[in-house]
Design a protein around this motif. Structure first.
Motif, PDB file in Angstrom:
ATOM      1  N   PHE A  91      -9.927   1.687  -2.545  1.00  0.00           N
ATOM      2  CA  PHE A  91      -8.547   1.285  -2.333  1.00  0.00           C
ATOM      3  C   PHE A  91      -7.658   2.336  -2.980  1.00  0.00           C
ATOM      4  N   LEU A  92      -6.726   2.881  -2.225  1.00  0.00           N
ATOM      5  CA  LEU A  92      -5.794   3.881  -2.736  1.00  0.00           C
ATOM      6  C   LEU A  92      -4.370   3.419  -2.461  1.00  0.00           C
ATOM      7  N   ASN A  93      -3.455   3.816  -3.331  1.00  0.00           N
ATOM      8  CA  ASN A  93      -2.047   3.525  -3.067  1.00  0.00           C
ATOM      9  C   ASN A  93      -1.589   4.304  -1.850  1.00  0.00           C
ATOM     10  N   LYS A  94      -0.760   3.672  -1.033  1.00  0.00           N
ATOM     11  CA  LYS A  94      -0.125   4.416   0.039  1.00  0.00           C
ATOM     12  C   LYS A  94       0.811   5.428  -0.595  1.00  0.00           C
ATOM     13  N   GLN A  95       0.962   6.572   0.029  1.00  0.00           N
ATOM     14  CA  GLN A  95       1.825   7.610  -0.498  1.00  0.00           C
ATOM     15  C   GLN A  95       3.244   7.076  -0.675  1.00  0.00           C
TER      16      GLN A  95
END
Length: 137
Positions: free
Chosen positions: A98-102
């Motif tokens: 899971f990554l933060n959206k830019q």
């Protein structure tokens, strides 16, 4: 709802050419096994992660069916050029991150307080301030 994170899945377009993709009416796209998409050494290099959507969880709960999306950092794939979704079945959980959206992390929120800390040099010992000279710089 505005989601601030995005799933990323390990995917390699090099492996795309080796496997036989097949069309599946149930999914409405290309489907192939995703069980080999693992990076054993724990690599977190972003180039291995492609945007994806979790489509279904397998009955045993250890694997998923994911929809791989075209990576904006990569050249267009053959399946994206044909507007054909690509599903990977039996996809391992450890290959999903899971990554933060830019631009969606807390530091980018409107009205976030930002102020230089302004610590005076006098509070640090001299030994801490001469690291560059010790390294020959």
């Amino acid at each position: 709802i505005y989601w601030i994170w995005k799933h990323r899945c390990i995917y390699s377009e090099e492996e795309e050419e080796e496997d036989e993709d097949y069309y599946d009416d149930e999914y409405g796209g290309l489907v192939k096994s995703g069980e080999e998409y693992k990076i054993a050494d724990g690599t977190t290099r972003e180039e291995y992660y492609w945007p994806c959507t979790i489509y279904a969880k397998d009955e045993d709960g250890d694997a998923y069916t994911v929809l791989i999306e075209q990576s904006p950092q990569r050249a267009e794939t053959s399946w994206a050029a044909e507007d054909m979704p690509l599903f990977l079945t039996e996809y391992p959980r450890e290959s999903i991150v899971f990554l933060n959206k830019q631009g969606a992390s807390d530091q980018n929120m409107p009205g976030t307080f930002r102020q230089p800390i302004g610590i005076q040099d006098e509070i640090f010992p001299e030994q801490w301030k001469d690291i560059a000279r010790d390294n020959g710089d």
